[in-house]
Design a protein around this motif. Structure first.
Motif, short mmCIF file in Angstrom:
data_model
loop_
_atom_site.label_atom_id
_atom_site.label_comp_id
_atom_site.label_asym_id
_atom_site.label_seq_id
_atom_site.Cartn_x
_atom_site.Cartn_y
_atom_site.Cartn_z
N ARG A 13 31.41 54.60 31.03
CA ARG A 13 31.83 53.24 30.69
C ARG A 13 30.65 52.39 30.23
NH1 ARG A 13 36.85 50.78 32.99
NH2 ARG A 13 36.81 48.56 32.49
N THR B 264 36.54 36.85 39.45
CA THR B 264 35.94 36.36 38.20
C THR B 264 34.88 35.31 38.49
OG1 THR B 264 37.98 36.82 37.00
CG2 THR B 264 36.42 35.29 35.99
N HIS C 289 30.36 50.66 26.55
CA HIS C 289 30.17 49.22 26.35
C HIS C 289 28.96 48.94 25.48
CE1 HIS C 289 28.59 45.20 27.50
NE2 HIS C 289 29.86 44.87 27.39
N VAL D 127 29.77 40.17 35.29
CA VAL D 127 31.04 39.97 34.59
C VAL D 127 32.09 40.86 35.25
CG1 VAL D 127 32.28 40.18 32.42
CG2 VAL D 127 29.90 39.44 32.41
N TYR D 128 33.13 40.23 35.78
CA TYR D 128 34.25 40.98 36.33
C TYR D 128 35.18 41.36 35.17
CZ TYR D 128 38.84 41.72 38.46
OH TYR D 128 40.05 42.23 38.81
N GLU D 129 35.43 42.64 34.97
CA GLU D 129 36.24 43.08 33.84
C GLU D 129 37.71 43.21 34.21
OE1 GLU D 129 34.71 46.49 31.83
OE2 GLU D 129 33.15 45.31 30.83
N ASP D 130 38.04 44.08 35.14
CA ASP D 130 39.44 44.25 35.50
C ASP D 130 39.56 45.09 36.77
OD1 ASP D 130 40.41 46.95 33.21
OD2 ASP D 130 38.70 46.73 34.53
N ARG E 292 30.53 44.43 35.49
CA ARG E 292 29.40 44.67 34.57
C ARG E 292 28.19 43.91 35.10
NH1 ARG E 292 31.84 43.41 30.04
NH2 ARG E 292 30.69 41.56 29.42
N TRP F 62 36.09 46.88 38.32
CA TRP F 62 35.01 47.16 37.37
C TRP F 62 34.17 45.89 37.18
CZ3 TRP F 62 34.60 52.13 36.26
CH2 TRP F 62 35.74 52.94 36.36
N ARG G 109 38.52 43.16 19.79
CA ARG G 109 37.90 44.39 20.27
C ARG G 109 37.09 45.07 19.17
NH1 ARG G 109 42.07 49.02 21.51
NH2 ARG G 109 42.23 48.92 19.23
#
Length: 262
Positions: free
Chosen positions: A76, A2, A80, A11-14, A34, A32, A115
């Motif tokens: 993906r 992160t 987004h 951006v680190y998502e998961d 971004r 993942w 969300r």
């Protein structure tokens, strides 16, 4: 990951480990990331420089000789972009609810980001929802009470065609939905707090046979007024219970005096 991704403007998502790759169905971990367009500079191997830096960091934490596969995920990426477009188009609806309800969240719901999500795609039409996790459902383990906000979708209340096709999108009438393009003219907005149907964030709703159906619903033409009403009523729903004590008056068993205490 992160912190490193953020330092690189990404951006680190998961991370997930629930899929396989290739003809041999080899299990793999996937990270993942971004990457904004401004960071799309590539190295000699064609890999984005920021991704190369992140992979080098991961390689220091994992055994040697592991194969790597690095590629963009178009599905993906488009998903987004559509979700962000939905959030932007309905900012006047979403923002009041985030401001009103996010401070009330408990049971770890604060760790689940609200969300705005597109679920159905048709030519020239996107259908989605906005959901905000509130707290655990007290009647069904491992599920949440969630508030969904959007347009009132009773078909006969719409003159245009999008809401009339609600049944084709897999949603029942009255479920708050968001449409892109956004319908023109005055609109009625609705908020619906549902329990027993949200074990996670992977679907718009879970139709489990043993789900305990609990719902509270509000409507208004002004999203800010609607958010304030939901906050007030939801605060009441979550307030500590009051207990009642009955005491028989001496000499007359048919009379009782009641006192309310917290």
């Amino acid at each position: 990951m992160t912190e490193l991704a953020a330092s690189l403007g990404c951006v680190y998502e998961d991370c997930c480990d629930d899929d396989t790759y290739g003809s041999d169905d080899d299990p793999y971990y996937a990270w993942w990331i971004r990457v904004p367009q401004a960071e799309h500079r590539r190295g000699k191997d064609g890999i984005l420089l920021v991704i190369h830096t992140l992979r080098q960091y991961l390689a220091t934490l994992l055994p040697d000789q592991l194969p790597w596969h690095i590629s963009p995920d178009r599905e993906r990426t488009v998903d987004h972009a559509a979700n962000m477009a939905m959030r932007t188009a309905y900012a006047d609806v979403i923002t009041p609810f985030e401001q009103a309800l996010m401070p009330l969240r408990v049971d770890g719901a604060a760790e689940l980001d609200p969300r705005a999500k597109v679920w159905r795609w048709e030519e020239h039409l996107l259908v989605g929802t906005f959901d905000l996790w509130l707290c655990n459902d007290p009647d069904r383990p491992h599920t949440w009470l969630v508030v969904s906000v959007g347009l009132w979708t009773e078909p006969q209340l719409f003159d245009d065609v999008p809401a009339a096709r609600v049944g084709h999108f897999g949603f029942t009438p009255h479920h708050p939905l968001l449409f892109l393009p956004r319908p023109l003219g005055p609109a009625t907005f609705t908020a619906r707090v549902t329990g027993g149907a949200f074990p996670d964030k992977s679907s718009p709703r879970t139709k489990a046979a043993d789900a305990i159906g609990v719902a509270h619903q509000w409507t208004a033409n002004d999203p800010a007024v609607l958010a304030a009403r939901v906050r007030r009523d939801f605060t009441t729903l979550l307030s500590p219970p009051r207990y009642w004590r009955a005491r028989v008056i001496t000499g007359n068993p048919h009379l009782a005096r009641y006192r309310q205490r917290p």
